[in-house]
Motif scaffolding. Structure first.
Motif, PDB file in Angstrom:
ATOM      1  N   LYS A  44      -8.926 -10.136  -0.090  1.00 51.26           N
ATOM      2  CA  LYS A  44      -9.008  -8.668  -0.064  1.00 51.26           C
ATOM      3  C   LYS A  44      -7.970  -8.085   0.891  1.00 51.26           C
ATOM      4  O   LYS A  44      -7.362  -7.040   0.603  1.00 51.26           O
ATOM      5  CB  LYS A  44     -10.416  -8.230   0.338  1.00 51.26           C
ATOM      6  N   LYS A  45      -7.780  -8.738   2.016  1.00 49.29           N
ATOM      7  CA  LYS A  45      -6.775  -8.268   2.979  1.00 49.29           C
ATOM      8  C   LYS A  45      -5.372  -8.444   2.416  1.00 49.29           C
ATOM      9  O   LYS A  45      -4.531  -7.537   2.519  1.00 49.29           O
ATOM     10  CB  LYS A  45      -6.931  -9.038   4.287  1.00 49.29           C
ATOM     11  N   MET A  46      -5.092  -9.587   1.820  1.00 49.94           N
ATOM     12  CA  MET A  46      -3.768  -9.841   1.233  1.00 49.94           C
ATOM     13  C   MET A  46      -3.487  -8.868   0.098  1.00 49.94           C
ATOM     14  O   MET A  46      -2.354  -8.377  -0.061  1.00 49.94           O
ATOM     15  CB  MET A  46      -3.696 -11.281   0.728  1.00 49.94           C
ATOM     16  N   ARG A  47      -4.503  -8.554  -0.690  1.00 46.86           N
ATOM     17  CA  ARG A  47      -4.363  -7.643  -1.823  1.00 46.86           C
ATOM     18  C   ARG A  47      -3.788  -6.287  -1.424  1.00 46.86           C
ATOM     19  O   ARG A  47      -3.032  -5.661  -2.190  1.00 46.86           O
ATOM     20  CB  ARG A  47      -5.730  -7.480  -2.478  1.00 46.86           C
ATOM     21  N   LEU A  48      -4.120  -5.831  -0.248  1.00 44.92           N
ATOM     22  CA  LEU A  48      -3.693  -4.507   0.206  1.00 44.92           C
ATOM     23  C   LEU A  48      -2.178  -4.356   0.209  1.00 44.92           C
ATOM     24  O   LEU A  48      -1.649  -3.256   0.045  1.00 44.92           O
ATOM     25  CB  LEU A  48      -4.258  -4.218   1.602  1.00 44.92           C
ATOM     26  N   LYS A  49      -1.456  -5.466   0.396  1.00 46.06           N
ATOM     27  CA  LYS A  49       0.021  -5.409   0.470  1.00 46.06           C
ATOM     28  C   LYS A  49       0.637  -5.010  -0.859  1.00 46.06           C
ATOM     29  O   LYS A  49       1.787  -4.562  -0.895  1.00 46.06           O
ATOM     30  CB  LYS A  49       0.572  -6.778   0.896  1.00 46.06           C
TER      31      LYS A  49
END
Length: 404
Positions: free
Chosen positions: A394-399
Motif C-alpha cells: 500500500k505504501k509503495m503503491r502511492l508512488k
C-alpha cells in the motif's frame, strides 16, 4: 483527411461520449472521461504513424469500438492484437484464440492468447506505435495486466512506444488479500501484488516499470492518457462487459471475493447466465434451498464443473455490494461457510476432481490458506499473516498513483 478536420471530429466524438458516460458514476457534477475518449490528447501522437492496437470488446469510445473510431478518423491501423476472450470478446475463458481478419474493418488480428503471448519482431516490423486499451477489473487473477506487461516487454525489445489509454477500475477502492508469494507465480498471478490491487492499468504499468518487474528489469517507453475526473473510490458501472463471465455489475463487484472458488470443488456460476453471483454443488442438497443447474454455454463455459447437475448453495445476485465497499475488504466468509457446510470436506480443496482451472494456492497466492480454512483459523489471524507485505504494498503503491 486534413489534420484540422480530424481534430474537430475527434473533439466532437469526445464531447458526445462524455455525455454518454456522465451517467456512469454516482457523484453529481462529475463526468468521467476515459483515456480513449480524450482523442484530442493522443490523436497528434498517431499522425502519420503505423498503429497497432491491443484491444477487445471493452475498447470503446461511447458505443463505437476504438478500432472503428480511429479508422474513421483516418488513423493508419495496420493490425490488432487480441487478448484472452478474443478481439470481440466472444471466446470462452482459457480457450485458444487464433489469428484472423476482422470482418468489420479488414484489419489483421494477431492472437496473444494461445500459442504466443506477446508480439514478435515480425509482428512489429511494420508498426511505429502501439496502443493498449483494455478494461480491467482490478484483481490479480484477471489476465489483462499480464498482457500489458508482456506488451511492454515487446515494445522495449523492439524499440516501440506504447500508448496506454487508461480506464477506471470498478474495484479501485479495494486493496486487499495477500500479496502474491512468488513461489506460486502463474498465468493468473505474475507480480507481487495483492488479490485486489487498487490500480488502473495505467498505474500498474508505471509500477511494473518502476519496480523492475518486466523481464530483465527493462523499462518500456510508455505514455499514459489518464482518465479525467476520476478517483479510486468512485462507483463506476462498466459500459461494456469486460468478459463473457463478468456480464453484470454484480459479478464485477463480487469477482474479487468469488474468483477464489476457481480453486475449490464448488461451482461459482460458470455454466449459467449469472456467473460469479452464485455458489453451489450437488453435495449441499440437504443444506441449502437455493439451487441452479450449470449447462454448457458456448462462449461462456462449455464444460463447467457439475455440468447438468443440480447445485445447491448461496445466491448472491441480490447481495448488497455496498457492504464490501464499507468494509474495504474481500469477503472470505463465503469460502469458510461452504467448507464448514460441506459433507465432503476431503474433496473441497481437491482441484483434480474437477475441471477447475487452478488450485487454491494459485488463486490465493499463498501456501497456508488451505490449512487455515480447514483448521478454522480466525480471519483476523489469517489477515495478520499477510503483514507486513500488504502494508508495504500500500505504501509503495502511492508512488504510482495518477488519481486520488
Amino acid at each position: 483527411m486534413k489534420p484540422i478536420l480530424r481534430y474537430a471530429l475527434g473533439m466532437l466524438l469526445c464531447f458526445y461520449t462524455t455525455k454518454l458516460h456522465a451517467i456512469q458514476i454516482e457523484e453529481p457534477g462529475q463526468e468521467i472521461k476515459t483515456g480513449a475518449e480524450q482523442t484530442d490528447l493522443y490523436l497528434p501522437l498517431l499522425e502519420g504513424k503505423r498503429v497497432a492496437v491491443l484491444a477487445n470488446q471493452t475498447s470503446v469510445i461511447g458505443k463505437t469500438h476504438l478500432v472503428d473510431s480511429l479508422q474513421k478518423l483516418g488513423i493508419n491501423l495496420v493490425k490488432v492484437f487480441g487478448p484472452e476472450h478474443g478481439f470481440r470478446g466472444d471466446a470462452s475463458a482459457g480457450a485458444k484464440v487464433v489469428n484472423s481478419i476482422d470482418e468489420r474493418t479488414g484489419i489483421p488480428i494477431i492472437s496473444l492468447y494461445g500459442k504466443k503471448n506477446k508480439p514478435s519482431k515480425q509482428d512489429l516490423q511494420d508498426v511505429d506505435i502501439l496502443i493498449y486499451d483494455l478494461q480491467d477489473v482490478g484483481v490479480r487473477f484477471y489476465t489483462n495486466i499480464n498482457a500489458l506487461a508482456r506488451l511492454m516487454e515487446a515494445c522495449e525489445a523492439h524499440n516501440k512506444r506504447l500508448l496506454i489509454l487508461d480506464r477506471p477500475n470498478p474495484n479501485g477502492y479495494l486493496i486487499d488479500g495477500p500479496v502474491l508469494d512468488m513461489e506460486y507465480k502463474s498465468g493468473i498471478g505474475m507480480f507481487p501484488i495483492p488479490m485486489s490491487h487498487g490500480l488502473t492499468v495505467g498505474e500498474f504499468a508505471l509500477m511494473a516499470n518502476g519496480e523492475g518487474w518486466l523481464a530483465n528489469n527493462v523499462k518500456a517507453d510508455i505514455k499514459v492518457i489518464p482518465v479525467a475526473n476520476y478517483e479510486h473510490d468512485m462507483r463506476y458501472v462498466l459500459p461494456v462487459s469486460p468478459s463473457p463471465n463478468l456480464n453484470t455489475e454484480q459479478s464485477v463487484l463480487l469477482y474479487p471475493s468469488l474468483c477464489m472458488f476457481e480453486g475449490v470443488y464448488v461451482n461459482h456460476g460458470r455454466g449459467t447466465y449469472f456467473p460469479f453471483t452464485v455458489l453451489g454443488s450437488p453435495a449441499y442438497k440437504d443444506i441449502y434451498d437455493f439451487s441452479f443447474t450449470p449447462i454448457g454455454i458456448k462462449g461462456m463455459a462449455e464444460t463447467p464443473i457439475f455440468m447438468d447437475e443440480v447445485c445447491y448453495g448461496i445466491d448472491l445476485r441480490q447481495y448488497d455490494t455496498e457492504l464490501l465497499r464499507k468494509s474495504g475488504q474481500i469477503n472470505f466468509e463465503w469460502i469458510r461457510e461452504l467448507y464448514k457446510a460441506s459433507p465432503e470436506k476431503e474433496k473441497f480443496f481437491d482441484s483434480k476432481l474437477s475441471n477447475q482451472m487452478n488450485n487454491i494456492e494459485i488463486q490465493i497466492g499463498r501456501g497456508d490458506f488451505r490449512q487455515q480454512i480447514i483448521d478454522d483459523v480466525p480471519m483476523e489471524t489469517i489477515r495478520a499473516g499477510w503483514e507486513p507485505e500488504l502494508s508495504e504494498y500500500k505504501k509503495m503503491r502511492l508512488k504510482y498513483l495518477l488519481y486520488p
